[in-house]
Write an enzyme that holds these catalytic residues in place. Structure first.
Site, short mmCIF file in Angstrom:
data_model
loop_
_atom_site.label_atom_id
_atom_site.label_comp_id
_atom_site.label_asym_id
_atom_site.label_seq_id
_atom_site.Cartn_x
_atom_site.Cartn_y
_atom_site.Cartn_z
N HIS A 1 16.91 -4.29 -0.13
CA HIS A 1 15.77 -4.07 0.79
C HIS A 1 14.46 -4.66 0.25
O HIS A 1 13.86 -5.50 0.92
CB HIS A 1 15.66 -2.57 1.11
CG HIS A 1 14.39 -2.19 1.80
ND1 HIS A 1 14.09 -2.62 3.08
CD2 HIS A 1 13.33 -1.44 1.39
CE1 HIS A 1 12.90 -2.14 3.42
NE2 HIS A 1 12.42 -1.42 2.41
N HIS B 1 7.50 -2.17 -3.66
CA HIS B 1 6.83 -1.31 -2.68
C HIS B 1 7.42 0.09 -2.55
O HIS B 1 6.70 1.02 -2.19
CB HIS B 1 6.75 -1.98 -1.30
CG HIS B 1 7.99 -1.89 -0.46
ND1 HIS B 1 8.98 -2.84 -0.53
CD2 HIS B 1 8.39 -0.97 0.44
CE1 HIS B 1 9.95 -2.50 0.31
NE2 HIS B 1 9.62 -1.36 0.92
N GLU C 1 7.15 5.65 -4.61
CA GLU C 1 7.52 6.77 -3.76
C GLU C 1 8.90 7.32 -4.10
O GLU C 1 9.13 8.52 -4.08
CB GLU C 1 7.46 6.36 -2.29
CG GLU C 1 7.40 7.57 -1.41
CD GLU C 1 7.10 7.22 0.05
OE1 GLU C 1 6.94 6.03 0.35
OE2 GLU C 1 7.05 8.16 0.85
N ASP C 2 9.82 6.42 -4.43
CA ASP C 2 11.22 6.85 -4.53
C ASP C 2 11.77 6.94 -5.95
O ASP C 2 12.87 7.44 -6.15
CB ASP C 2 12.13 5.88 -3.75
CG ASP C 2 11.78 5.83 -2.27
OD1 ASP C 2 11.10 6.77 -1.81
OD2 ASP C 2 12.17 4.87 -1.59
N ASP D 1 8.11 -4.79 5.67
CA ASP D 1 8.96 -3.65 5.38
C ASP D 1 9.56 -3.11 6.67
O ASP D 1 10.76 -2.88 6.80
CB ASP D 1 8.10 -2.58 4.69
CG ASP D 1 8.88 -1.36 4.25
OD1 ASP D 1 10.10 -1.48 4.03
OD2 ASP D 1 8.26 -0.29 4.12
N ASP E 1 10.59 -16.58 35.52
CA ASP E 1 10.44 -17.41 34.31
C ASP E 1 11.22 -16.80 33.15
O ASP E 1 10.66 -16.25 32.24
CB ASP E 1 8.98 -17.62 33.95
CG ASP E 1 8.19 -16.33 34.00
OD1 ASP E 1 7.04 -16.36 33.60
OD2 ASP E 1 8.75 -15.30 34.42
MN MN Z 1 10.68 -0.05 2.24
#
Ligand code: MN
Length: 740
Positions: A60, A85, A89-90, A151, A271
């Site tokens: 990812h 990124h 957080e993780d 992202d 169109d």
């Molecule tokens: Mn992400």
């Protein structure tokens, strides 16, 4: 459970990383080392984590970094931040680690990225609140937003690997927040991909159906396109152009939009595809060449005159340039033809990235271009510390506009110092003219309140409200100003018209001709600035028309030569007010005024203790106004010779009428509390009380008899203590009776 071939996975990850490096544009040794370092940190941090699909998580961030480099055109710093990124957080990585390893700038960008929540609540107000935070983050560094878009794009491409209960939320949020954001930044292909991916998950059946329809009609379409394009291609070759013609099927979501808005089935969406002619030509020839090609195309096909869009002469705010026309094919089908240069095409497809690549070639200076230049410089400059991006950025785009929300979460763009009233007029003229205040982020605020980025605004209206002159001071947008002026003018015009008729009748009765000269005499006699003013006040019954008889009349022509005139130091006035002229000093109300006719002006209701002045009127003696009366400035500047210094006599115990306005949040018993205070306070006599509540807000107007300013203040102070009361103020009626 299938066994995972770790060695094979390791090679795949390395290959993905090599692909990323190839896609990076500014590949110096230094930069490559930095990206490698970020990659190693990310691989290690995410090493035990897999996505829902079972693949290693690191795919990812690599994919996001690649989108940044390849599809948005961002540089090394962004690639590094994209790789990292999700680490803070993780994983165990902290912002401090990022700073220690990569420096201050990546730390701030990743901090910004971490603050944007992954999924917003579906509740509109919370969504708006989060979006506000996001915008505030944008103003720190635009790369936060761009990486966030990358992202989001990758998450949408792989939405299947997200938890099912999150999919719908992510998809609809993508549609409402991220696709418009991509659009605003000029990232058109990302925008339409986001829209299509969101559509696929929010309306899977419709999406599938349109996709199938597109597939089954592909051959027919290709044949049609070949035939349609053929004569254009021949003509362009003949003229010696270097060009490319692309036929693009409209995105599925835009086909659906069209079906919805026009209420037609798939077959009738005229169109379904657009033909794009991209010409390779130097910048200075772009415009003439595009128009020349337009002329060639319309030699073969009849254009629809109302569907010509010239974004070459006036590019869109986000930098989009192109010439669009819709022409009729021999088969009777409308086809959109987009004509643009290679440079314009790259900008349209890649947005920012292409924009800085070409920027030097043009001398425009629009706000957005300046902003883009900033971004380019930022990205080209290897020395991160040399740039104070934040300040530069704030001086540009976002200082000129603010983003605010309706209660339903719709975004409105207003000038940066816009007020509640600007917002109300932006929504609708009627809402503007009936606006009495608003709730901003659930707090009650007045009309003049200045809005801030991210505010959520709920306008409160009242059927009794109408625009007044003062409103012009509260608005900045041209639209609101215009609407208020029109309303004021209309009202005055209607009233003045009546006044004019009344005056005409009166003049006939007195055998005076209705001529511009005579009207000018009356203006002067009654001391008005214009005929309109005179008519207006006649209509309002504020002019004593019998006085006209006192003016010298020669065969229907008026003259101010002999009889009553209001020129300063005129005998007429000296006779009436001998005392004033005798005494240069201050007049004391209640003492010196004993023998002089005087009145307290109704426009500001002065009470003892107020700073006041006297104004010599024509018919009613001296009128006492408060120094801060709305009419004071006008009187002082235009008719200073009619002013007298005035003071209150001490300890005079006479009751005076004062009006108070209260605004607050409507809750049970508040009126009761207010009246209780009035009746409990010594010697206060309530003359009238008026309450109106609307959408949880109340406004009260109370008239009381008080002795002096101090006495009144005691009362208002007590009002302010009541829970729910937000504002207490002295209130003057708008009645303009100052001069008579
Ligand atoms: Mn992400």
């Amino acid at each position: 459970m299938t066994e995972i071939d770790l060695e094979k996975e390791r090679i795949e990850i390395l290959n993905a990383f090599k692909g990323l490096l190839r896609a990076t544009k500014d590949r110096t040794r230094e930069n490559t080392k930095l990206i490698r370092k970020a990659f190693d940190v990310a691989v290690d941090a995410h090493k035990d984590v897999r996505r829902k699909s079972g693949e290693p998580y690191i795919y990812h961030p690599i994919a996001v970094a690649r989108i940044c480099a390849e599809e948005i055109g961002l540089g090394t710093t962004s690639v590094v931040c994209a790789l990292l990124h999700d680490t803070v957080e993780d994983t165990h990585i902290t912002l401090q680690d990022i700073e220690d390893l990569f420096g201050e700038k990546p730390r701030r960008i990743i901090d910004g990225l971490t603050k944007i929540p992954e999924v917003f609540d579906e509740n509109a107000s919370i969504q708006a609140e989060n979006f506000r935070k996001m915008i505030l983050t944008i103003s720190d560094d635009i790369r936060v937003v761009l990486i966030k878009l990358a992202d989001r794009l990758h998450n949408m491409r792989t939405l299947g690997s997200m938890a099912p209960e999150k999919r719908l939320k992510i998809a609809s949020e993508t549609k409402f927040l991220y696709a418009p954001l991509a659009h605003r930044l000029g990232l058109y292909s990302i925008k339409s991909e986001l829209e299509d991916l969101a559509f696929k998950h929010t309306e899977p059946e419709v999406y599938q159906q349109i996709e199938n329809n597109l597939k089954s009609t592909q051959d027919v379409r290709n044949r049609f396109i070949r035939r349609f394009v053929h004569p254009i291609r021949e003509a362009l070759l003949h003229e010696g152009y270097i060009f490319d013609i692309k036929a693009r099927t409209k995105s599925i979501s835009s086909i659906w939009r069209k079906m919805q808005t026009k209420g037609v089935p798939f077959e009738e969406v005229y169109d379904l595809f657009a033909i794009r002619v991209i010409v390779d030509t130097p910048v200075e020839l772009e415009k003439p060449d595009c128009w020349r090609i337009y002329s060639l195309v319309t030699d073969f096909y009849q254009p629809s005159p109302d569907r010509l869009r010239d974004w070459i002469s006036t590019p869109r705010a986000n930098g989009y340039e192109s010439l669009h026309t819709t022409v009729m094919s021999p088969q009777g089908k409308w086809v959109e033809v987009q004509i643009r240069s290679k440079r314009m095409d790259e900008i349209a497809e890649k947005g920012l990235a292409a924009h800085y690549k070409y920027k030097e070639e043009k001398g425009e200076d629009s706000k957005f271009d300046r902003w883009l230049v900033e971004i380019r410089e930022l990205m080209e400059n290897p020395d991160l510390s040399a740039m104070d991006f934040v300040n530069e950025f704030k001086m540009n785009l976002f200082s000129e506009e603010i983003y605010v929300f309706t209660p339903k979460g719709d975004l409105r763009v207003l000038p940066h110092d816009a007020t509640i009233l600007d917002f109300a007029y932006d929504i609708h003229t009627e809402i503007g003219s009936k606006c009495i205040g608003a709730k901003v982020n659930n707090k009650l605020v007045p009309l003049s309140y200045q809005l801030h980025n991210g505010d959520q605004v709920e306008i409160i209206t009242s059927a009794k409200q109408k625009p007044v002159d003062e409103w012009l001071k509260f608005v900045t947008s041209a639209r609101a100003k215009q609407k208020i002026k029109t309303a004021l003018f209309e009202e005055k015009k209607i009233i003045s018209f009546d006044g004019k008729e009344i005056l005409q009748r009166k003049l006939r009765q007195f055998n005076i001709k209705y001529t511009p000269e005579n009207i000018a005499v009356l203006e002067k006699y009654f001391a008005y600035a214009s005929a309109q003013d005179l008519y207006f006040r006649v209509a309002k019954g504020k002019v004593d028309l019998a006085k006209i008889r006192e003016i010298e009349n020669h065969n229907g022509n008026l003259s101010l030569e002999k009889k009553g005139s209001n020129v300063p130091k005129d005998k007429h006035e000296l006779d009436v007010y001998p005392k004033i002229n005798k005494q240069e000093d201050v007049l004391i109300i209640g003492e010196d005024f004993k023998n002089i006719q005087y009145r307290l002006a109704k426009c500001c209701n002065p009470i003892p203790g107020d700073e006041v002045f006297g104004f010599i009127t024509i018919n009613e003696g001296i009128k006492i106004h408060r120094n801060n009366c709305a009419n004071a400035e006008h009187l002082m500047s235009k008719m200073a010779y009619r002013l007298v210094k005035t003071k209150w006599k001490k300890q005079e115990l006479t009751a005076h009428l004062a009006s108070i306005r209260l605004i607050g949040i409507d809750n049970v018993g508040i009126v009761n509390k207010i009246t209780e205070i009035i009746s409990n306070q010594h010697n206060v006599d309530m003359k009238s009380i008026f309450f109106e509540a609307n959408d949880g807000i109340f406004e009260g107007r109370i008239k009381v008899l008080v002795y002096d300013k101090e006495h009144l203040e005691q009362l208002t102070n007590n009002f302010e203590l009541i829970e729910g009361v937000k504002r207490v103020e002295r209130w003057d009626s708008q009645d303009e009776e100052a001069i008579q």
